[in-house]
Design a protein around this motif. Structure first.
Motif, PDB file in Angstrom:
ATOM      1  N   ASP A 435      -0.528   8.669  -2.792  1.00 43.40           N
ATOM      2  CA  ASP A 435       0.518   8.680  -2.432  1.00 43.40           C
ATOM      3  C   ASP A 435       0.882  10.016  -3.073  1.00 43.40           C
ATOM      4  O   ASP A 435       1.524  11.082  -2.430  1.00 43.40           O
ATOM      5  CB  ASP A 435       1.363   7.821  -2.815  1.00 43.40           C
ATOM      6  N   GLY A 436       0.737  10.323  -4.663  1.00 44.06           N
ATOM      7  CA  GLY A 436       0.571  11.416  -5.244  1.00 44.06           C
ATOM      8  C   GLY A 436      -0.195  12.566  -4.810  1.00 44.06           C
ATOM      9  O   GLY A 436       0.523  13.733  -5.196  1.00 44.06           O
ATOM     10  N   LEU A 437      -1.232  12.423  -4.258  1.00 45.23           N
ATOM     11  CA  LEU A 437      -2.182  13.814  -3.493  1.00 45.23           C
ATOM     12  C   LEU A 437      -1.781  13.982  -2.542  1.00 45.23           C
ATOM     13  O   LEU A 437      -1.936  14.740  -1.704  1.00 45.23           O
ATOM     14  CB  LEU A 437      -3.263  13.145  -3.919  1.00 45.23           C
ATOM     15  N   GLY A 438      -0.323  13.052  -1.878  1.00 46.13           N
ATOM     16  CA  GLY A 438      -0.180  13.537   0.216  1.00 46.13           C
ATOM     17  C   GLY A 438      -0.741  12.826   1.248  1.00 46.13           C
ATOM     18  O   GLY A 438      -1.137  13.040   2.397  1.00 46.13           O
ATOM     19  N   PHE A 439      -1.692  11.300   0.186  1.00 40.73           N
ATOM     20  CA  PHE A 439      -2.288  10.852   1.444  1.00 40.73           C
ATOM     21  C   PHE A 439      -2.142   9.612   2.033  1.00 40.73           C
ATOM     22  O   PHE A 439      -3.122   8.710   1.790  1.00 40.73           O
ATOM     23  CB  PHE A 439      -4.243  10.893   0.730  1.00 40.73           C
ATOM     24  N   GLY A 440      -0.934   9.668   1.612  1.00 37.20           N
ATOM     25  CA  GLY A 440      -0.409   7.574   1.380  1.00 37.20           C
ATOM     26  C   GLY A 440      -0.232   6.598   2.415  1.00 37.20           C
ATOM     27  O   GLY A 440      -0.709   6.152   2.450  1.00 37.20           O
ATOM     28  N   ALA A 441      -0.207   7.617   3.846  1.00 34.49           N
ATOM     29  CA  ALA A 441      -0.042   7.314   4.913  1.00 34.49           C
ATOM     30  C   ALA A 441      -1.851   6.461   5.432  1.00 34.49           C
ATOM     31  O   ALA A 441      -2.041   5.836   5.918  1.00 34.49           O
ATOM     32  CB  ALA A 441       0.775   8.201   6.028  1.00 34.49           C
ATOM     33  N   ALA A 442      -2.653   7.686   5.161  1.00 36.20           N
ATOM     34  CA  ALA A 442      -3.740   7.717   5.428  1.00 36.20           C
ATOM     35  C   ALA A 442      -4.892   6.139   4.974  1.00 36.20           C
ATOM     36  O   ALA A 442      -4.601   5.664   5.223  1.00 36.20           O
ATOM     37  CB  ALA A 442      -4.557   9.232   5.089  1.00 36.20           C
ATOM     38  N   ALA A 443      -4.022   6.582   3.830  1.00 37.08           N
ATOM     39  CA  ALA A 443      -4.296   5.270   2.333  1.00 37.08           C
ATOM     40  C   ALA A 443      -4.075   3.550   2.775  1.00 37.08           C
ATOM     41  O   ALA A 443      -4.836   2.711   2.820  1.00 37.08           O
ATOM     42  CB  ALA A 443      -4.070   5.670   1.073  1.00 37.08           C
ATOM     43  N   CYS A 444      -3.093   3.918   3.260  1.00 34.42           N
ATOM     44  CA  CYS A 444      -2.369   2.605   3.602  1.00 34.42           C
ATOM     45  C   CYS A 444      -3.266   2.502   4.785  1.00 34.42           C
ATOM     46  O   CYS A 444      -3.194   0.665   5.367  1.00 34.42           O
ATOM     47  CB  CYS A 444      -1.289   2.850   3.958  1.00 34.42           C
ATOM     48  N   GLU A 445      -3.574   2.897   6.182  1.00 33.98           N
ATOM     49  CA  GLU A 445      -4.417   2.663   7.270  1.00 33.98           C
ATOM     50  C   GLU A 445      -6.108   2.485   6.522  1.00 33.98           C
ATOM     51  O   GLU A 445      -6.109   1.458   7.519  1.00 33.98           O
ATOM     52  CB  GLU A 445      -4.296   4.096   8.392  1.00 33.98           C
ATOM     53  N   LEU A 446      -6.062   3.410   6.082  1.00 31.74           N
ATOM     54  CA  LEU A 446      -7.354   3.334   5.298  1.00 31.74           C
ATOM     55  C   LEU A 446      -7.876   0.797   4.791  1.00 31.74           C
ATOM     56  O   LEU A 446      -8.125   0.383   4.644  1.00 31.74           O
ATOM     57  CB  LEU A 446      -8.027   3.715   4.266  1.00 31.74           C
ATOM     58  N   ALA A 484      -6.531  -5.553  17.960  1.00 29.53           N
ATOM     59  CA  ALA A 484      -6.980  -5.365  16.399  1.00 29.53           C
ATOM     60  C   ALA A 484      -6.244  -4.382  16.121  1.00 29.53           C
ATOM     61  O   ALA A 484      -5.885  -4.307  15.137  1.00 29.53           O
ATOM     62  CB  ALA A 484      -8.236  -5.292  16.079  1.00 29.53           C
ATOM     63  N   GLY A 485      -5.988  -2.620  16.923  1.00 30.17           N
ATOM     64  CA  GLY A 485      -5.673  -2.424  16.361  1.00 30.17           C
ATOM     65  C   GLY A 485      -4.002  -1.796  16.137  1.00 30.17           C
ATOM     66  O   GLY A 485      -3.754  -1.201  15.579  1.00 30.17           O
ATOM     67  N   ARG A 486      -3.040  -3.145  17.380  1.00 32.08           N
ATOM     68  CA  ARG A 486      -2.101  -3.068  16.582  1.00 32.08           C
ATOM     69  C   ARG A 486      -1.830  -3.897  15.268  1.00 32.08           C
ATOM     70  O   ARG A 486      -1.109  -3.489  14.341  1.00 32.08           O
ATOM     71  CB  ARG A 486      -1.409  -4.297  18.097  1.00 32.08           C
ATOM     72  N   ARG A 487      -2.570  -4.958  15.349  1.00 29.39           N
ATOM     73  CA  ARG A 487      -2.555  -5.797  14.235  1.00 29.39           C
ATOM     74  C   ARG A 487      -2.673  -4.986  12.751  1.00 29.39           C
ATOM     75  O   ARG A 487      -2.036  -4.823  11.755  1.00 29.39           O
ATOM     76  CB  ARG A 487      -3.526  -6.773  13.702  1.00 29.39           C
ATOM     77  N   ILE A 488      -3.489  -3.715  12.964  1.00 29.87           N
ATOM     78  CA  ILE A 488      -4.089  -2.739  11.538  1.00 29.87           C
ATOM     79  C   ILE A 488      -2.814  -2.022  11.228  1.00 29.87           C
ATOM     80  O   ILE A 488      -2.641  -1.228  10.394  1.00 29.87           O
ATOM     81  CB  ILE A 488      -5.116  -2.650  12.464  1.00 29.87           C
ATOM     82  N   ALA A 489      -2.542  -1.367  12.243  1.00 24.77           N
ATOM     83  CA  ALA A 489      -1.316  -0.227  12.600  1.00 24.77           C
ATOM     84  C   ALA A 489      -0.631  -0.847  12.192  1.00 24.77           C
ATOM     85  O   ALA A 489       0.531  -0.087  10.806  1.00 24.77           O
ATOM     86  CB  ALA A 489      -1.239  -0.021  13.774  1.00 24.77           C
ATOM     87  N   ALA A 490      -0.068  -2.436  12.203  1.00 23.21           N
ATOM     88  CA  ALA A 490       1.126  -3.382  11.633  1.00 23.21           C
ATOM     89  C   ALA A 490       0.984  -2.850  10.180  1.00 23.21           C
ATOM     90  O   ALA A 490       2.019  -3.344   9.827  1.00 23.21           O
ATOM     91  CB  ALA A 490       1.561  -4.791  12.889  1.00 23.21           C
ATOM     92  N   GLU A 491       0.000  -3.391   9.896  1.00 20.59           N
ATOM     93  CA  GLU A 491      -0.075  -3.899   8.288  1.00 20.59           C
ATOM     94  C   GLU A 491      -0.160  -2.798   7.350  1.00 20.59           C
ATOM     95  O   GLU A 491       0.027  -2.494   6.415  1.00 20.59           O
ATOM     96  CB  GLU A 491      -1.583  -4.376   8.151  1.00 20.59           C
TER      97      GLU A 491
END
Length: 831
Positions: A435-446, A484-491
């Motif tokens: 989050d401090g590096l600006g990659f927070g959303a990608a990190a949550c998806e990963l 699976a896509g919906r579940r992962i995106a929701a999480e």
């Protein structure tokens, strides 16, 4: 909803009485007894509860939702009224909720935020026999809360198959209530012979046979989602099932709540259902309409190795207790039949019960929770089985590396924030740091992708970027399953909300950041290419990409998932990372070091500067200036490796060493020991002062070994050495013959026999105490006699030697009386 009589109903008065008189109790009730849905409702009006809430812990989300729904229906209410539930990403509770069914992780979070559990009168641990890590942890924390903060808090442990006495003892000798379940007879059919062929093929044959011979729906137990998908495909193509009103549905943890609920619900009229399930259906839930169970006898469990720091999923045989639980699913509503795909003899060899998850799991989440709770040593809590020391130590080491723990074991503010997210500490650290590096959303998806089953398990690619791109529809040919896509995106959205991360509209969700993010979560799994898909992990272990693919040629990768398989672990999921990214984002982990060492091939000390990341050397170059002391030490290591012969010993310097050795042999306390072993062991004392500025064997050639050896003596010792142990001995012919001191007990004078004519006694050194060993030589300098008694030689042996020498050297002088003859170093004496 019409109430049916269940076996537990007869035991409820005894249970209520026990809990009115004791703070803890153990209820052992067989499957079908009704404990999960009847007990919480029965406790609602207990005087000691005083209107407080009831928390019931269920090991799985499916069971939690099903239990809450059933109890709410029995009250004629909707879920969220008197009865509600809390599971990850799904909460149905309201202001009037008195019974909350929660999953294990939720209970841990509730305890951490409110250790006293204010407003809670009792915590019920359902299906405790499954011994999940969080249920063991939850019970240990509740026991301490009860002991320190809430004496009035009650604990009830419920199980279908459990050795109750140890649990009762742990709960302070709590009363045990036993209840037989409501079960119809189930016929058990074992395999005729040991298994052969693929599991799914054997299961297909058994399912077809069972459908033809029995009525009702079928529940098939398989180890994992992969086997479920393969069997589902085989059953869909089975000609014997086509057009027969057969519906095949999966049931495993990765499915949506709707799909799971559909799997456990009763089938449509005239339809037969085949439910393909993992151990999720083993207890807690009833799959409606099931009369037939087909059990493959396997389950998949996590196994963590403290040696490697890696976990793997291992397929193991079920225990007898689990097999009985599965068998009982066929007799919940009517008589049934259970087909076991193993022999009766194999059944007798199964272990009685499954091992607790605590013994084989990654303990990093548990170690972090204990640290937040204020526990450094797990022994401070009461456990049925304590966490293994090795795995626990490994977990704490990882948490310190992630910045979650201080050196003494207390949680850091970062560690507290990690625990609050409710995900694995590795992923929590990744999300917060990203989050401090600006990659927070990608990190949550990963993190959501890594927490779920691999959505592209059929893909041979191990590239994590492919999964992240597929989540956004940017990976042609790699389509994610829609559910699976919906579940992962929701999480991912849920974790963004929990971490306070605002969606960035995809601006920084480019898959190129995967390597950076994985390096945050798995710093110990950064790997360097060694060639042909083989990599060296930062820890020093090897890893391999199973098939050559684009990722195989990357200089550096970060492995998110590894299978510990022998010498080289198999990389399951990974992403590339560049050296520049390592230097930018892992700079605090990189260390420059000087490497000054002796290189045997070059016969010289070479100084190099290396940038290391654990076992990985990411940069290397020559050092123009190195620490002189390091060079001196490396040079001495090279001498020790190759031996003292590398030094420029001359005959004179070796003789000096041997002369001193003789004096040491006769005066060990006063004279230095210059033996090879001692010299090698004491080089810093005698050699180091002379090799400053030297690096190579050529440089060593400039040493004066006589000066170096002499430096070991005092001035008085040098004088005494020359007097008592001379370098040469002057014989009667006038020649100065060098003495050989290689044997300190028998110094040698090797001289031609003719040069000793007239010498009656053996020469002595060391103040006359030590006779020389005389090697008498022929005119050709070949030995003809060795003696320490020269007088005896002249009298007894000379005449025999004379005959031989006179025959071989007739021109030389061989007198009859050697004691009166003139010594000579020529053929004949001068006249």
């Amino acid at each position: 909803m019409e109430e049916l009589q269940l076996p537990i109903d007869a035991k409820l008065p005894e249970l209520l009485d026990s809990l009115s008189r004791h703070h803890n109790a153990v209820l052992v009730a067989s499957p079908g007894a009704g404990k999960t849905t009847r007990v919480p409702l029965a406790l609602l009006n207990s005087p000691w509860l005083g209107g407080q809430r009831i928390l019931m812990l269920e090991p799985r989300r499916l069971a939690a939702r099903a239990a809450a729904r059933y109890m709410a229906d029995s009250l004629g209410e909707r879920v969220g009224g008197t009865v509600g539930y809390r599971v990850r990403m799904d909460t149905r509770v309201g202001p009037d909720t008195r019974i909350e069914v929660v999953t294990e992780g939720v209970l841990t979070r509730m305890l951490q935020s409110d250790p006293a559990l204010e407003g809670v009168g009792i915590v019920i641990f359902d299906e405790f026999h499954e011994r999940h890590l969080h249920s063991d942890l939850g019970l240990a924390l509740c026991l301490q809360a009860q002991s320190v903060l809430r004496e009035d808090l009650r604990l009830l442990v419920m199980s279908a198959t459990l050795e109750a006495e140890p649990v009762s003892e742990l709960l302070g000798d709590a009363p045990i209530i036993a209840c037989e379940g409501k079960a119809y007879p189930v016929e058990t059919i074992y395999a005729a012979k040991r298994a052969a062929g693929r599991l799914e093929e054997r299961a297909v044959q058994t399912v077809i046979e069972a459908i033809g011979r029995n009525e009702g729906d079928i529940l098939v137990f398989l180890p994992g989602a992969g086997e479920i998908r393969r069997l589902q495909g085989l059953l869909g193509n089975a000609a014997a099932l086509k057009g027969g009103g057969i519906r095949v549905v999966p049931l495993y943890g990765g499915l949506t709540a709707e799909a799971q609920d559909m799997a456990v619900a009763a089938g449509a009229p005239g339809e037969r259902k085949v439910v393909l399930a993992t151990s999720i259906a083993e207890s807690s839930v009833t799959v409606r309409g099931v009369r037939i169970v087909v059990d493959c006898g396997l389950s998949r469990v996590p196994r963590f190795s403290p040696r490697t720091g890696m976990a793997r999923l291992e397929t193991v045989a079920v225990s007898i207790a689990s097999a009985d639980q599965r068998r009982g699913r066929a007799g919940r509503e009517a008589p049934g039949v259970c087909y076991r795909l193993w022999t009766e003899d194999e059944h007798r060899q199964l272990q009685p019960a499954s091992d607790p998850e605590l013994l084989g799991a990654d303990l990093a989440p548990l170690a972090l929770e204990l640290a937040i709770w204020g526990i450094v040593d797990p022994a401070e809590l009461a456990w049925l089985i304590a966490p293994p020391a090795g795995a626990y130590a490994q977990a704490r080491e990882l948490l310190r590396a992630l910045g979650a723990l201080e050196a003494e074991g207390k949680p850091t503010p970062h560690g507290t924030a990690m625990a609050a997210l409710g995900m694995h500490p590795r992923l929590a650290h990744m999300v917060l740091a990203a989050d401090g590096l600006g990659f927070g959303a990608a990190a949550c998806e990963l993190a959501a992708l890594l927490s779920d089953r691999d959505p592209l398990r059929s893909s041979r690619s191990v590239d994590m970027r492919l999964r992240l791109n597929a989540l956004h529809g940017r990976a042609p040919g790699a389509e994610l399953d829609e559910a699976a896509g919906r579940r992962i995106a929701a999480e991912a959205r849920e974790w963004m909300r929990a971490a306070g991360i605002r969606p960035d509209g995809g601006a920084k969700r480019d898959a190129g950041c995967c390597g950076i993010l994985l390096a945050l979560a798995y710093p110990d799994r950064i790997a360097q290419r060694r060639g042909d898909g083989r990599f060296l992990l930062r820890s020093g272990r090897g890893a391999i990409v199973p098939e050559l693919q684009p990722l195989s040629g990357e200089p550096y990768v970060v492995a998110a998932d590894l299978e510990d398989t022998g010498a080289d672990s198999r990389i399951v999921l990974a992403a590339p990372i560049t050296l520049a990214e390592l230097e930018q984002y892992c700079s605090d982990q990189l260390q420059w070091e000087s490497d000054v060492r002796w290189e045997r091939t070059a016969q010289s000390v070479r100084a190099r500067r290396r940038l290391r990341l654990g076992s990985l050397i990411v940069k290397e170059g020559h050092m123009t200036e190195a620490d002189p002391d390091s060079i001196r030490e490396a040079l001495m290591e090279g001498i020790a490796e190759q031996g003292l012969d590398i030094l420029p010993w001359s005959r004179q310097s070796r003789q000096l060493q041997e002369r001193i050795g003789l004096m040491h042999a006769h005066h060990p306390g006063d004279w230095p020991d210059l033996s090879e072993d001692t010299l090698l062991a004491t080089m810093p004392d005698w050699l180091a002062p002379f090799i400053g500025g030297m690096r190579s064997r050529n440089d060593l050639g400039r040493l004066n070994m006589i000066d170096i050896v002499t430096s070991r003596l005092t001035w008085q010792q040098r004088q005494q050495l020359d007097e008592e142990v001379p370098t040469h001995w002057t014989v009667p012919s006038g020649s100065r013959i060098p003495l050989d001191y290689s044997d300190p007990e028998a110094p040698v004078l090797a001289v031609r026999l003719q040069e000793l004519f007239g010498l009656q006694q053996t020469p002595r050194i060391a103040g006359g105490r030590l006779p020389l060993t005389i090697h008498l030589l022929s005119p050709a300098h070949r030995p003809v006699q060795v003696t320490k008694d020269l007088a005896n030689f002249w009298q007894q042996t000379y005449f025999e030697v004379k005959k031989d020498l006179k025959g071989r050297y007739p021109k030389h002088y061989w007198p009859d009386n050697p004691l009166e003859a003139a010594p000579t170093n020529r053929a004949k004496p001068r006249v």
